[in-house]
Structure formats: structure tokens, C-alpha cells
Scaffold this motif. Structure first.
Motif, PDB file in Angstrom:
ATOM      1  N   MET A 193      20.086   8.909  -6.683  1.00  0.00           N
ATOM      2  CA  MET A 193      18.691   8.805  -6.295  1.00  0.00           C
ATOM      3  C   MET A 193      18.510   9.261  -4.841  1.00  0.00           C
ATOM      4  O   MET A 193      17.553   9.965  -4.526  1.00  0.00           O
ATOM      5  CB  MET A 193      18.234   7.354  -6.465  1.00  0.00           C
ATOM      6  N   LYS A 194      19.434   8.869  -3.985  1.00  0.00           N
ATOM      7  CA  LYS A 194      19.342   9.222  -2.565  1.00  0.00           C
ATOM      8  C   LYS A 194      19.344  10.741  -2.372  1.00  0.00           C
ATOM      9  O   LYS A 194      18.606  11.262  -1.551  1.00  0.00           O
ATOM     10  CB  LYS A 194      20.510   8.599  -1.812  1.00  0.00           C
ATOM     11  N   LEU A 195      20.146  11.438  -3.175  1.00  0.00           N
ATOM     12  CA  LEU A 195      20.225  12.890  -3.056  1.00  0.00           C
ATOM     13  C   LEU A 195      18.925  13.558  -3.484  1.00  0.00           C
ATOM     14  O   LEU A 195      18.625  14.665  -3.049  1.00  0.00           O
ATOM     15  CB  LEU A 195      21.393  13.435  -3.861  1.00  0.00           C
ATOM     16  N   LYS A 196      18.165  12.912  -4.325  1.00  0.00           N
ATOM     17  CA  LYS A 196      16.872  13.450  -4.737  1.00  0.00           C
ATOM     18  C   LYS A 196      15.807  13.215  -3.670  1.00  0.00           C
ATOM     19  O   LYS A 196      14.906  14.028  -3.495  1.00  0.00           O
ATOM     20  CB  LYS A 196      16.425  12.807  -6.049  1.00  0.00           C
ATOM     21  N   ILE A 197      15.915  12.103  -2.958  1.00  0.00           N
ATOM     22  CA  ILE A 197      14.893  11.723  -1.986  1.00  0.00           C
ATOM     23  C   ILE A 197      15.075  12.419  -0.636  1.00  0.00           C
ATOM     24  O   ILE A 197      14.100  12.836  -0.010  1.00  0.00           O
ATOM     25  CB  ILE A 197      14.887  10.192  -1.805  1.00  0.00           C
ATOM     26  N   LEU A 198      16.319  12.538  -0.179  1.00  0.00           N
ATOM     27  CA  LEU A 198      16.568  13.067   1.165  1.00  0.00           C
ATOM     28  C   LEU A 198      15.883  14.409   1.462  1.00  0.00           C
ATOM     29  O   LEU A 198      15.316  14.565   2.549  1.00  0.00           O
ATOM     30  CB  LEU A 198      18.065  13.164   1.435  1.00  0.00           C
ATOM     31  N   PRO A 199      15.892  15.379   0.542  1.00  0.00           N
ATOM     32  CA  PRO A 199      15.215  16.650   0.874  1.00  0.00           C
ATOM     33  C   PRO A 199      13.719  16.504   1.137  1.00  0.00           C
ATOM     34  O   PRO A 199      13.148  17.273   1.899  1.00  0.00           O
ATOM     35  CB  PRO A 199      15.454  17.525  -0.360  1.00  0.00           C
ATOM     36  N   TYR A 200      13.106  15.500   0.547  1.00  0.00           N
ATOM     37  CA  TYR A 200      11.658  15.341   0.687  1.00  0.00           C
ATOM     38  C   TYR A 200      11.251  14.544   1.920  1.00  0.00           C
ATOM     39  O   TYR A 200      10.104  14.621   2.352  1.00  0.00           O
ATOM     40  CB  TYR A 200      11.075  14.725  -0.580  1.00  0.00           C
ATOM     41  N   ILE A 201      12.194  13.801   2.490  1.00  0.00           N
ATOM     42  CA  ILE A 201      11.862  13.066   3.714  1.00  0.00           C
ATOM     43  C   ILE A 201      12.383  13.783   4.958  1.00  0.00           C
ATOM     44  O   ILE A 201      12.139  13.343   6.074  1.00  0.00           O
ATOM     45  CB  ILE A 201      12.383  11.613   3.668  1.00  0.00           C
ATOM     46  N   ALA A 202      13.093  14.883   4.758  1.00  0.00           N
ATOM     47  CA  ALA A 202      13.608  15.650   5.898  1.00  0.00           C
ATOM     48  C   ALA A 202      12.460  16.259   6.678  1.00  0.00           C
ATOM     49  O   ALA A 202      11.526  16.821   6.110  1.00  0.00           O
ATOM     50  CB  ALA A 202      14.560  16.738   5.406  1.00  0.00           C
ATOM     51  N   ASN A 203      12.543  16.132   7.997  1.00  0.00           N
ATOM     52  CA  ASN A 203      11.565  16.748   8.893  1.00  0.00           C
ATOM     53  C   ASN A 203      12.286  17.177  10.162  1.00  0.00           C
ATOM     54  O   ASN A 203      13.490  17.006  10.283  1.00  0.00           O
ATOM     55  CB  ASN A 203      10.398  15.789   9.183  1.00  0.00           C
ATOM     56  N   ARG A 204      11.551  17.710  11.106  1.00  0.00           N
ATOM     57  CA  ARG A 204      12.184  18.235  12.327  1.00  0.00           C
ATOM     58  C   ARG A 204      12.956  17.170  13.104  1.00  0.00           C
ATOM     59  O   ARG A 204      13.936  17.480  13.760  1.00  0.00           O
ATOM     60  CB  ARG A 204      11.149  18.863  13.237  1.00  0.00           C
ATOM     61  N   GLU A 205      12.523  15.943  13.022  1.00  0.00           N
ATOM     62  CA  GLU A 205      13.168  14.870  13.779  1.00  0.00           C
ATOM     63  C   GLU A 205      14.475  14.388  13.144  1.00  0.00           C
ATOM     64  O   GLU A 205      15.370  13.938  13.841  1.00  0.00           O
ATOM     65  CB  GLU A 205      12.223  13.675  13.943  1.00  0.00           C
ATOM     66  N   ASN A 206      14.598  14.450  11.825  1.00  0.00           N
ATOM     67  CA  ASN A 206      15.775  13.863  11.175  1.00  0.00           C
ATOM     68  C   ASN A 206      16.626  14.858  10.390  1.00  0.00           C
ATOM     69  O   ASN A 206      17.637  14.479   9.812  1.00  0.00           O
ATOM     70  CB  ASN A 206      15.363  12.715  10.251  1.00  0.00           C
ATOM     71  N   VAL A 207      16.253  16.106  10.364  1.00  0.00           N
ATOM     72  CA  VAL A 207      16.918  17.066   9.488  1.00  0.00           C
ATOM     73  C   VAL A 207      18.394  17.271   9.842  1.00  0.00           C
ATOM     74  O   VAL A 207      19.227  17.427   8.944  1.00  0.00           O
ATOM     75  CB  VAL A 207      16.159  18.401   9.423  1.00  0.00           C
ATOM     76  N   ILE A 208      18.740  17.223  11.102  1.00  0.00           N
ATOM     77  CA  ILE A 208      20.134  17.430  11.490  1.00  0.00           C
ATOM     78  C   ILE A 208      21.010  16.322  10.899  1.00  0.00           C
ATOM     79  O   ILE A 208      22.088  16.593  10.352  1.00  0.00           O
ATOM     80  CB  ILE A 208      20.275  17.476  13.031  1.00  0.00           C
TER      81      ILE A 208
END
Length: 109
Positions: A1-16
Motif C-alpha cells: 500500500m505504501k508503494l502505491k501512496i508515496l508517488p502521489y504524496i511526493a512534492n518538491r519538499e519531500n521527493v528526495i
């Protein structure tokens, strides 16, 4: 589930941090988890053009790994990313050509 969610919450502040975490999953002994992590990286690259080149570099590193599951999964994801960012294809071509004829282990990490 986490692998499905992470791409959608990624933004400039947390993407790294998210890319680093997903990249760690690629090294997992479970090939299915590695493939899903790489797919998540591809989704991030397609959503955030500013990080796409860094993700492509990471995928190229995965392709050079001595593991057929990781290399083939990274190749599929890289193909999808290059489909969106066609201008980056030339940069990836030399590395891809260098890896085509090299033998790989099915279970080396």
C-alpha cells in the motif's frame, strides 16, 4: 500500500527522501517489491518533471546491477519515463547499449 501512496504524496519538499526510500526497496531480496518500487519511481518522474532526470539516472544505475529482475524492471520503467521525456533518450542510450550484451545473474544482489 505504501508503494502505491508515496508517488502521489511526493512534492518538491519531500521527493528526495521518498526517492531514497524507494531506491532502498529496489535492493530488497523480494523481486516483486523491487519491481513495485521502481514503478513508483517512474510515477514520480512522470508527475514531477523537476526530478525526472535524477530518477532516470537512478534507473540507469539499477539497469547496470547484476540482477536480471532489477535490470529488466528498471528498463521497463525507464522506457515509460523516456516516452514522456523523449529529449532525454540520447543520454540513456549509451548506458543501455553497454548493458545489453553483458551476462546477468538471476539472484545476485
Amino acid at each position: 500500500m505504501k508503494l502505491k501512496i508515496l508517488p502521489y504524496i511526493a512534492n518538491r519538499e519531500n521527493v528526495i527522501e521518498i526517492v531514497a526510500e524507494l531506491s532502498e526497496y529496489v535492493g530488497d531480496i523480494n523481486p516483486e517489491l523491487a519491481i513495485k518500487a521502481m514503478a513508483a519511481l517512474g510515477r514520480i518522474a512522470n508527475r514531477l518533471p523537476s526530478i525526472s532526470q535524477s530518477i532516470m539516472v537512478q534507473l540507469l544505475e539499477f539497469i547496470q546491477m547484476d540482477n536480471v529482475f532489477v535490470a529488466s524492471g528498471a528498463t521497463v520503467v525507464l522506457r515509460d519515463v523516456l516516452h514522456r521525456y523523449r529529449g532525454m533518450a540520447a543520454e540513456s542510450g549509451a548506458i543501455l547499449m553497454a548493458t545489453i550484451d553483458r551476462p546477468m545473474s538471476r539472484d545476485a544482489r
